[in-house]
Design a protein around this motif. Structure first.
Motif, mmCIF file in Angstrom:
data_model
loop_
_atom_site.group_PDB
_atom_site.id
_atom_site.type_symbol
_atom_site.label_atom_id
_atom_site.label_comp_id
_atom_site.label_asym_id
_atom_site.label_seq_id
_atom_site.Cartn_x
_atom_site.Cartn_y
_atom_site.Cartn_z
ATOM 1 N N PRO A 10 0.884 -1.342 -0.287
ATOM 2 C CA PRO A 10 0.200 -0.025 -0.050
ATOM 3 C C PRO A 10 0.579 1.411 -0.444
ATOM 4 C CG PRO A 10 0.544 -1.111 1.989
ATOM 5 C CD PRO A 10 0.483 -2.183 1.452
ATOM 6 N N ASP A 11 0.580 2.171 -0.119
ATOM 7 C CA ASP A 11 1.261 3.815 -0.033
ATOM 8 C C ASP A 11 0.395 4.384 1.096
ATOM 9 O OD1 ASP A 11 1.806 6.211 -0.792
ATOM 10 O OD2 ASP A 11 -0.055 6.950 -1.876
ATOM 11 N N ILE A 12 1.581 4.537 1.499
ATOM 12 C CA ILE A 12 1.611 4.562 3.254
ATOM 13 C C ILE A 12 1.823 6.145 3.571
ATOM 14 C CG2 ILE A 12 2.788 4.186 5.359
ATOM 15 C CD1 ILE A 12 2.826 1.449 4.766
ATOM 16 N N ARG A 13 1.257 6.783 4.214
ATOM 17 C CA ARG A 13 1.131 8.230 4.394
ATOM 18 C C ARG A 13 1.005 8.732 6.219
ATOM 19 N NH1 ARG A 13 -2.843 10.071 -0.472
ATOM 20 N NH2 ARG A 13 -2.371 8.621 -1.601
ATOM 21 N N ASP A 14 1.492 9.504 5.887
ATOM 22 C CA ASP A 14 2.003 10.100 7.838
ATOM 23 C C ASP A 14 1.189 11.460 7.807
ATOM 24 O OD1 ASP A 14 2.168 10.194 10.401
ATOM 25 O OD2 ASP A 14 3.940 11.595 9.840
ATOM 26 N N LEU A 21 -1.366 7.192 10.270
ATOM 27 C CA LEU A 21 -0.303 6.708 9.789
ATOM 28 C C LEU A 21 -1.649 6.104 8.191
ATOM 29 C CD1 LEU A 21 2.336 6.848 8.506
ATOM 30 C CD2 LEU A 21 2.895 4.525 9.295
ATOM 31 N N PHE A 22 -2.037 6.727 7.636
ATOM 32 C CA PHE A 22 -2.540 6.119 6.552
ATOM 33 C C PHE A 22 -2.042 4.958 5.455
ATOM 34 C CE2 PHE A 22 -5.036 9.785 8.095
ATOM 35 C CZ PHE A 22 -5.966 9.228 7.674
ATOM 36 N N ALA A 23 -2.504 3.861 5.200
ATOM 37 C CA ALA A 23 -2.495 3.264 4.392
ATOM 38 C C ALA A 23 -3.172 2.871 2.911
ATOM 39 C CB ALA A 23 -1.885 1.435 4.226
#
Length: 120
Positions: A10-14, A21-23
Motif C-alpha cells: 500500500p501507499d503509506i502516508r503520515d 499513519l494511513f495506508a
C-alpha cells in the motif's frame, strides 16, 4: 510501494498533525495506525490502535503499516511504544525491525494515554 521482498504494498502516508499513519490501496484508505508523540524526554512514537478497513483484510496492510511506523521512528531516532495489541504482536515477531522500548517509556506512554483519552 515495494517492500523488501519486491512485493508491491500500500501507499503509506503520515499525517503527524492528526496522529495517523494511513495506508491507501488504489487511492482508497485501507488502514490506519492511530498514534501520538509522547511528551517529555526522551520522546517516543506510541502506537495506540491499528485498523484495517473491511474488504482490505488479509492483504498484509496492518503489517505494512507497523513496519513503516517502526521505520519512521528509526529515521527520527526515537523508540516506538506499541500499546496497540497488533503492533505489539508484530514487534514480538520481528525483533530485528522492532527494538523493544524501555519499560519506563512504556509506563510513561500508558500514563499519558490514561490522562488524555482523546489520544485514543
Amino acid at each position: 510501494m515495494t517492500d523488501q521482498t519486491g512485493r508491491t504494498g500500500p501507499d503509506i502516508r503520515d499525517d503527524r498533525a492528526a496522529g495517523k499513519l494511513f495506508a491507501y490501496e488504489n487511492g482508497t484508505a485501507a488502514g490506519v495506525i492511530v498514534y501520538f508523540v509522547m511528551d517529555g524526554a526522551p520522546a517516543a512514537l506510541v502506537a495506540v490502535h491499528t485498523v484495517v478497513e473491511p474488504g482490505h483484510e488479509g492483504k498484509g496492510i496492518a503489517g505494512s503499516l507497523v513496519r513503516e511506523f517502526y521505520a519512521m521512528a528509526g529515521r527520527e531516532e526515537v523508540p516506538v511504544v506499541p500499546l496497540c495489541p497488533y503492533a505489539a504482536k508484530w514487534a514480538s515477531r520481528h525483533p530485528d525491525e522492532a527494538p523493544e522500548a524501555p519499560a519506563e517509556l512504556v509506563e510513561r506512554a500508558k500514563e499519558q494515554l490514561a490522562s488524555r483519552p482523546e489520544l485514543y
